[in-house]
Design a protein around this motif. Structure first.
Motif, PDB file in Angstrom:
ATOM      1  N   ASN A   1      -2.927   8.561   6.847  1.00 40.38           N
ATOM      2  CA  ASN A   1      -3.801   8.356   5.689  1.00 40.38           C
ATOM      3  C   ASN A   1      -2.884   8.269   4.474  1.00 40.38           C
ATOM      4  O   ASN A   1      -2.264   9.253   4.074  1.00 40.38           O
ATOM      5  CB  ASN A   1      -4.784   9.524   5.536  1.00 40.38           C
TER       6      ASN A   1
ATOM      7  N   ASP B   1      -7.861   0.263   7.844  1.00 38.33           N
ATOM      8  CA  ASP B   1      -8.703   0.033   6.673  1.00 38.33           C
ATOM      9  C   ASP B   1      -7.818   0.226   5.454  1.00 38.33           C
ATOM     10  O   ASP B   1      -6.584   0.309   5.583  1.00 38.33           O
ATOM     11  CB  ASP B   1      -9.926   0.971   6.669  1.00 38.33           C
ATOM     12  N   GLU B   2      -8.409   0.387   4.276  1.00 37.26           N
ATOM     13  CA  GLU B   2      -7.610   0.462   3.059  1.00 37.26           C
ATOM     14  C   GLU B   2      -6.809   1.750   2.957  1.00 37.26           C
ATOM     15  O   GLU B   2      -5.844   1.829   2.209  1.00 37.26           O
ATOM     16  CB  GLU B   2      -8.520   0.333   1.837  1.00 37.26           C
ATOM     17  N   GLU B   3      -7.157   2.791   3.726  1.00 39.89           N
ATOM     18  CA  GLU B   3      -6.463   4.070   3.603  1.00 39.89           C
ATOM     19  C   GLU B   3      -5.660   4.448   4.849  1.00 39.89           C
ATOM     20  O   GLU B   3      -4.774   5.290   4.760  1.00 39.89           O
ATOM     21  CB  GLU B   3      -7.477   5.185   3.294  1.00 39.89           C
ATOM     22  N   ASN B   4      -5.966   3.904   5.997  1.00 39.73           N
ATOM     23  CA  ASN B   4      -5.356   4.358   7.254  1.00 39.73           C
ATOM     24  C   ASN B   4      -4.386   3.292   7.810  1.00 39.73           C
ATOM     25  O   ASN B   4      -4.785   2.136   8.048  1.00 39.73           O
ATOM     26  CB  ASN B   4      -6.422   4.679   8.290  1.00 39.73           C
TER      27      ASN B   4
ATOM     28  N   ARG C   1      -3.465   7.919   1.443  1.00 38.80           N
ATOM     29  CA  ARG C   1      -3.907   8.570   0.214  1.00 38.80           C
ATOM     30  C   ARG C   1      -3.583  10.059   0.244  1.00 38.80           C
ATOM     31  O   ARG C   1      -3.077  10.617  -0.719  1.00 38.80           O
ATOM     32  CB  ARG C   1      -5.415   8.362   0.017  1.00 38.80           C
ATOM     33  N   THR C   2      -3.841  10.720   1.403  1.00 40.09           N
ATOM     34  CA  THR C   2      -3.643  12.176   1.491  1.00 40.09           C
ATOM     35  C   THR C   2      -2.320  12.559   2.153  1.00 40.09           C
ATOM     36  O   THR C   2      -1.884  13.703   2.044  1.00 40.09           O
ATOM     37  CB  THR C   2      -4.789  12.803   2.301  1.00 40.09           C
TER      38      THR C   2
ATOM     39  N   PRO D   1       2.970   7.336  -1.587  1.00 41.63           N
ATOM     40  CA  PRO D   1       1.526   7.236  -1.879  1.00 41.63           C
ATOM     41  C   PRO D   1       1.259   6.246  -3.008  1.00 41.63           C
ATOM     42  O   PRO D   1       2.083   6.039  -3.898  1.00 41.63           O
ATOM     43  CB  PRO D   1       1.153   8.667  -2.271  1.00 41.63           C
ATOM     44  N   LYS D   2       0.066   5.647  -2.972  1.00 41.87           N
ATOM     45  CA  LYS D   2      -0.286   4.623  -3.965  1.00 41.87           C
ATOM     46  C   LYS D   2      -0.239   5.179  -5.387  1.00 41.87           C
ATOM     47  O   LYS D   2       0.116   4.493  -6.341  1.00 41.87           O
ATOM     48  CB  LYS D   2      -1.689   4.091  -3.689  1.00 41.87           C
TER      49      LYS D   2
ATOM     50  N   LEU E   1       0.812  -1.215   0.000  1.00 40.87           N
ATOM     51  CA  LEU E   1       0.000   0.000   0.000  1.00 40.87           C
ATOM     52  C   LEU E   1       0.848   1.270   0.000  1.00 40.87           C
ATOM     53  O   LEU E   1       0.315   2.365   0.201  1.00 40.87           O
ATOM     54  CB  LEU E   1      -0.937  -0.001   1.212  1.00 40.87           C
TER      55      LEU E   1
END
Length: 642
Positions: free
Chosen positions: A512, A444-447, A514-515, A637-638, A419
């Motif tokens: 996170n 979860d998928e982002e954290n 993603r961000t 990041p992804k 990830l």
């Protein structure tokens, strides 16, 4: 094949013989030194006294001669004594009163003999009679030293010894001048002394078998042979003797202090043997007397003692060997049996019989002490065996505890790395089990959740408290997803069961992926270090707060920052900065920052290995005192992952 061992009996006998030889040698050297010193001191006193007595005897005779001639000078002032008859009687009376005087002469000086009744009258001894006559050749007398010396010095003098041409006798002359009313020397009155009586006296001194008396003047060789100096019919033996005396004279005179008396040690030129010479100076009479004592004569008794000493030493050794062998055997036999028993005990046979009681109480004491040691040794071995079993059980249990602790740590690195989190961890414990902790998981998928902690203390208590804290915190953070609230809840839980008064410092965060938003909270833990692209590593600024387990209902606060892509986050426990070398110098935060700054890396594992290597090099051989735990990840990041 083992070399044959030498028995104690052989050692003891050899030691006794060796010691006997050493003692004998020391005694021989000591005796020689002491006896030599005593003999030399006795010799020095004896022969110094002998030569001094001889000098005093000679000087006494010479003083008597001086007084007699000086009296004649006073009588000569009377004109009656200048008549021939009175002068002859004066000479005859002098020879009769003083047997030491060989001859006497009254001679007028050339300036005063024209009007005198006689010019020179000479009286001497011949066999048992006295003879008096006028001197036939005054020129010979006027050129003689005994005449010229008082004329020159204007006083009474003794001349150098010489050979009298008439009597062929070794002589020494005392000359006393007579001064008239004008202060002129008008006549000389003399006394000739034969030195034969001095030679006879010196030859009768008790100088031992090989001691020799010497007599010589300050300008001639030995006077005992001076009268032969003009004899061409000498035998070879006499010539050799004269030559030897000349060599001896030339050797001794430079060693003498001609103004005093004393002794000298020298090597004889005729036989190259050492000797002592004790001498006395008679400066007014131009004579030196003395004696030569060979060293062999002085140390004859010492040499005899040295010849007897080896025999006495050998006899003493033989007499010592028999009782020594018996004593050594009585000691060595039970010791040998005791040594055999000791070997059996060393092999684990504690019931081996010991030697029976001996007549020697020291051996009995040794046997009793060995028996006591054997019993205590058996007891100690039993205790050690039991202790070893207990330690083995404890070591096994500690190993199990370590495996359990390792098993509690997260291992799912691949799912996180997929990830975009390049994550690596390491934990180096100071003991079998440690008090550091770390954890991570995808909420979860982002954290992405991560944490690191350090329990106060070390060893088993710290590891147990760590296990409780980690389990509580993981369960709580996954449930409420808030770092500050999770810390508060776990803190209250730990306060209910913290009878050991332990505490945990914790840093936790949720990223996170993603961000790049990072929400974090700290319970008194060391601040992490962020390494951003193109910038120097820097510590994250944290709000100070209490560790977990200190006080109830502590409110912890969340903070937020955003991570740029390719930012490294370096988390660690204080074992890294508190690592000490042998000089008790700490690694410290500055070295940690410099270590990270020196690594131009693009992977998290490279940073980790660099820091661990620098800490290891700094510590060196010093023992690790605290657990060292490191959690390091790189944020990718992804959307920009490879």
């Amino acid at each position: 094949m083992l070399p044959r061992k030498i028995s104690l009996l052989t050692y003891l006998v050899f030691a006794i013989v060796l010691c006997s030889f050493i003692v004998s040698g020391v005694l021989a050297v000591t005796n020689r030194t002491l006896i030599s010193s005593m003999l030399f001191e006795s010799q020095d006193k004896n022969f110094s006294a002998l030569t001094n007595a001889a000098r005093e005897a000679i000087e006494l005779q010479f003083r008597n001669v001086e007084e007699s001639i000086n009296d004649n000078v006073r009588l000569f002032s009377d004109k009656d004594f200048r008549e021939r008859g009175r002068a002859e009687k004066l000479i005859k009376d002098t020879l009769e009163l003083h047997p030491t005087i060989f001859a006497s002469e009254i001679i007028f000086t050339p300036d005063h003999n024209k009007d005198s009744a006689f010019k020179a009258i000479y009286g001497w001894r011949e066999n048992d009679s006295l003879k008096i006559e006028d001197r036939p050749d005054l020129n010979v007398d006027f050129q003689s030293e005994w005449f010229l010396l008082p004329m020159k010095e204007k006083k009474s003098t003794w001349c150098e010894p010489y050979v009298d041409l008439q009597s062929k006798t070794l002589m020494i002359t005392y000359s006393a001048p007579y001064f008239n009313s004008k202060g002129e020397i008008e006549a000389i009155i003399t006394a000739d002394i034969s030195l034969e009586w001095i030679e006879n006296m010196l030859n009768h001194l008790p100088l031992g078998k090989t001691g020799e008396a010497i007599l010589f003047s300050q300008t001639q060789a030995f006077l005992f042979h001076a009268y032969n100096s003009g004899n061409s019919a000498l035998s070879d033996a006499e010539r050799n003797r004269i030559n030897a005396d000349k060599l001896l004279f030339d050797t001794l005179v430079p060693l003498f202090d001609m103004k005093s008396t004393g002794s000298v040690h020298f090597t004889r030129p005729d036989n190259d043997k050492d000797a002592w010479c004790y001498y006395q100076i008679l400066p007014r009479h131009h004579l030196t007397i003395g004696c030569i004592i060979p060293e062999d004569q002085v140390f004859k008794q010492v040499h005899q003692l040295n010849r007897w000493t080896p025999g006495f030493a050998l006899l003493a050794i033989v007499l010592l060997l028999v009782p020594s062998w018996w004593i050594a055997r009585s000691v060595a036999a039970p010791l040998s049996r005791l040594g055999t028993a000791a070997g059996e005990v060393a092999n684990g046979s504690f019931d081996v019989p010991l030697p029976q009681h001996q007549a020697n109480w020291e051996i009995n004491s040794l046997i009793e002490s060995f028996d006591f040691m054997r019993k205590r040794l058996r007891h100690y071995i039993d205790e050690i065996t039991e202790s070893t079993r207990s330690n083995e059980r404890l070591a096994s249990e500690m190993n199990v505890a370590k495996q359990i602790q390792i098993g509690m740590l997260p291992k799912d690195f691949d799912s996180v790395r997929k990830l975009g989190i390049d994550l690596f961890t390491s934990m180096d414990t100071a003991h079998e089990v440690g008090g550091d902790l770390y954890d991570f998981a995808m909420i979860d998928e982002e954290n992405f959740y991560f944490s690191i902690g350090d329990v106060s203390g070390k060893g088993i208590p710290a590891s147990l408290f760590m296990a409780v804290g980690k389990t509580l915190f993981r369960t709580t953070i996954l449930a409420i997803k808030n770092p500050a609230e999770a810390l508060k809840k776990v803190n209250n839980e730990l306060m209910d069961y913290n009878e050991a008064s332990l505490f945990i410092t914790v840093f936790c965060g949720i990223l996170n992926i993603r961000t790049g938003q990072l929400t974090f909270s700290s319970a008194g833990h060391t601040p992490p270090i962020f390494i951003r692209t193109g910038e120097k590593p820097e510590f994250l600024k944290l709000v100070p707060d209490f560790p977990l387990g200190i006080t109830r209902e502590t409110d912890y606060k969340n903070s937020e920052i955003y991570l740029d892509p390719d930012t490294f986050c370096f988390l660690y426990t204080d074992g890294a900065t508190d690592a000490a070398n042998s000089s008790e110098e700490l690694f410290g935060e500055e070295r940690l920052i410099n270590s990270l700054a020196e690594c131009d890396c693009c992977k998290a594992v490279d940073y980790m290995e660099k820091v661990r290597a620098d800490i290891k090099e700094f510590v060196g051989d010093a023992q690790q005192s605290d657990d060292i735990t490191i959690v390091l990840f790189k944020y990718k990041p992804k959307c920009i992952c490879d």
